[in-house]
Design an enzyme around this catalytic site. Structure first.
Site, PDB file in Angstrom:
ATOM      1  N   GLU A 153       0.376  -1.252  -0.376  1.00  0.00           N
ATOM      2  CA  GLU A 153       0.213  -0.130  -0.216  1.00  0.00           C
ATOM      3  C   GLU A 153       0.627   1.627  -0.029  1.00  0.00           C
ATOM      4  OE1 GLU A 153      -3.173   0.160  -0.715  1.00  0.00           O
ATOM      5  OE2 GLU A 153      -3.782  -1.646  -0.823  1.00  0.00           O
TER       6      GLU A 153
ATOM      7  N   TYR B 282      -6.536   7.109   4.153  1.00  0.00           N
ATOM      8  CA  TYR B 282      -6.574   5.822   3.197  1.00  0.00           C
ATOM      9  C   TYR B 282      -5.458   4.388   3.521  1.00  0.00           C
ATOM     10  CZ  TYR B 282      -5.699   3.605  -0.639  1.00  0.00           C
ATOM     11  OH  TYR B 282      -5.302   1.700  -1.233  1.00  0.00           O
TER      12      TYR B 282
ATOM     13  N   ASP C  33      -9.213   6.583  -2.074  1.00  0.00           N
ATOM     14  CA  ASP C  33      -8.156   6.520  -2.674  1.00  0.00           C
ATOM     15  C   ASP C  33      -8.519   7.612  -4.186  1.00  0.00           C
ATOM     16  OD1 ASP C  33      -8.970   5.054  -4.357  1.00  0.00           O
ATOM     17  OD2 ASP C  33      -7.049   4.128  -4.990  1.00  0.00           O
TER      18      ASP C  33
END
Length: 392
Positions: A50, A133, A151
């Site tokens: 991520e 996020y 996002d």
DNA sequence: AACGCGGGGTC
DNA sequence: GACCCAGCGTT
């Protein structure tokens, strides 16, 4: 709870929401890509992926991801990694504070969480470099918690589904999409739901040249039904990067080593090594060969020492400057555009610098030093020019 | 709220 | 060249 009606958004009835989840997840099950991090539920693996994916494309990330886990297989190994190794692992990915923050977070996990990755949204959010996020992404994917991961892709898809008349580039508007997602998210498969929206947004619902007729949820999309796909999402264009003019100094000594310096600032390219750089106002005066007469000499006196002179002063070296003209190197950052002219020369001494952040380095050793893209371009241009010279 | 922070893909 | 992007921290 935020009232979506105040933002001009009419949320769907419950049956439509359930139908939407089914359509989206069925499409995801059949079309999801086989990505390395999707084979793992290890929160450390999900976390690494991520962070790497922030503002970075999947194809770029994959080799970095594999190597990173090879070099740092555990949170503990990341917490204990030396800085040079850390930057080397991230070299070329950009936004290098990401990896510094990750190491700080790994150290937080070791000291504050007993080496165990936190398994709640709040615990994950405390970690350095993890914002709303990423906390949502790790919570939903690794721990199956019903947390939205909003996002740019998700905002773009939702803006088209509901014709949201609020700029997705304005940070405060993020809460609108967060509120929508809290209602829409599938409580049974939150991680897949988040990833399905992101997959949809990055391909079929891409920002430029979307293929909305291929969307599995086009029947749900207000923008598609109303022919307003090109209107949404609302987003102000970004500002242009500021041009910066630099002279790069490529200097070789008797041993074939080159001078490299470590960037000690905490800002752009912090911790990376670079050929000595000097910023100038622009290149206008010295590009004009016809001006090499008194007028220019007087001007240069008025504006202080030349780049060559200030370099020799700064590093206390006497350089035999090359007359060769090198190609100009350009590099665009998000907020700066560097125009770099290369100055090359030789020194007959191998003066050692007491300050250990300036070193003579042989090209074979370059691979030990974190070098950002502009420096790699400078080196390439320099080598190419030398090769061309050799052919003559 | 605005800015700083990289790099590469696409057209 | 102009556009885009699986964001976060600082100010």
């Amino acid at each position: 709870m935020l009232d979506l009606k105040e933002y001009g958004i009419v949320m769907w009835p419950e049956e439509k929401i359930i139908s939407f989840r089914e359509k989206l997840l069925t499409w995801y099950d059949e079309n999801k890509r086989d990505l390395p991090w999707r084979r793992s539920k290890n929160p450390y693996h999900i976390w690494v992926s991520e962070i790497m994916l922030h503002q970075t494309r999947v194809d770029t990330v994959i080799p970095y991801y594999e190597r990173f886990l090879d070099w740092f297989p555990t949170v503990e190994s990341l917490a204990n990694a030396p800085e040079e190794r850390l930057l080397k692992a991230w070299e070329g990915l950009g936004y290098y504070s990401r990896v510094r923050n990750m190491q700080a977070a790994a150290q937080q996990i070791m000291t504050d969480f007993g080496g165990q990755f936190p398994n709640t949204y709040e615990g994950i959010s405390i970690l350095k470099g993890i914002g709303p996020y990423t906390a949502g992404a790790i919570s939903s994917i690794a721990f199956n918690l019903p947390e939205p991961a909003v996002d740019g892709n998700v905002m773009r898809v939702l803006a088209r589904l509901f014709e949201v008349n609020h700029d997705i580039g304005v940070p405060s508007n993020r809460k609108i999409f967060q509120a929508m997602m809290e209602i829409l998210i599938d409580p049974k498969r939150p991680g897949d739901f988040n990833q399905a929206l992101m997959d949809l947004g990055s391909d079929i619902e891409s920002p430029v040249n979307p293929r909305p007729e291929e969307s599995p949820v086009k029947d749900f999309s207000a923008a598609y039904q109303n022919g307003t796909m090109d209107v949404y999402p609302i987003k102000e264009p970004k500002k242009k990067p500021l041009p910066i003019y630099l002279k790069a100094l490529v200097v070789r000594n008797d041993r074939g080593q080159y001078l490299l310096e470590k960037n000690e600032s905490e800002k752009l390219l912090a911790g990376f090594w670079h050929f000595p750089l000097i910023e100038v106002d622009d290149f206008s005066s010295d590009n004009d060969q016809l001006d090499l007469f008194s007028q220019v000499k007087e001007e240069s006196r008025a504006f202080g020492p030349s780049p060559q002179e200030s370099f020799e002063q700064d590093y206390d070296l006497e350089v035999n400057w090359s007359q060769q003209v090198f190609d100009q190197v350009k590099h665009v950052f998000s907020h700066r555009k560097w125009h770099i002219q290369i100055l090359a020369g030789q020194v007959t001494e191998t003066k050692q610098f007491s300050d250990r952040e300036i070193r003579w380095v042989s090209p074979q050793e370059f691979s030990d030093y974190p070098l950002a893209k502009p420096q790699q371009k400078i080196w390439q241009a320099y080598k190419t020019a030398l090769e061309d010279e050799g052919l003559q």
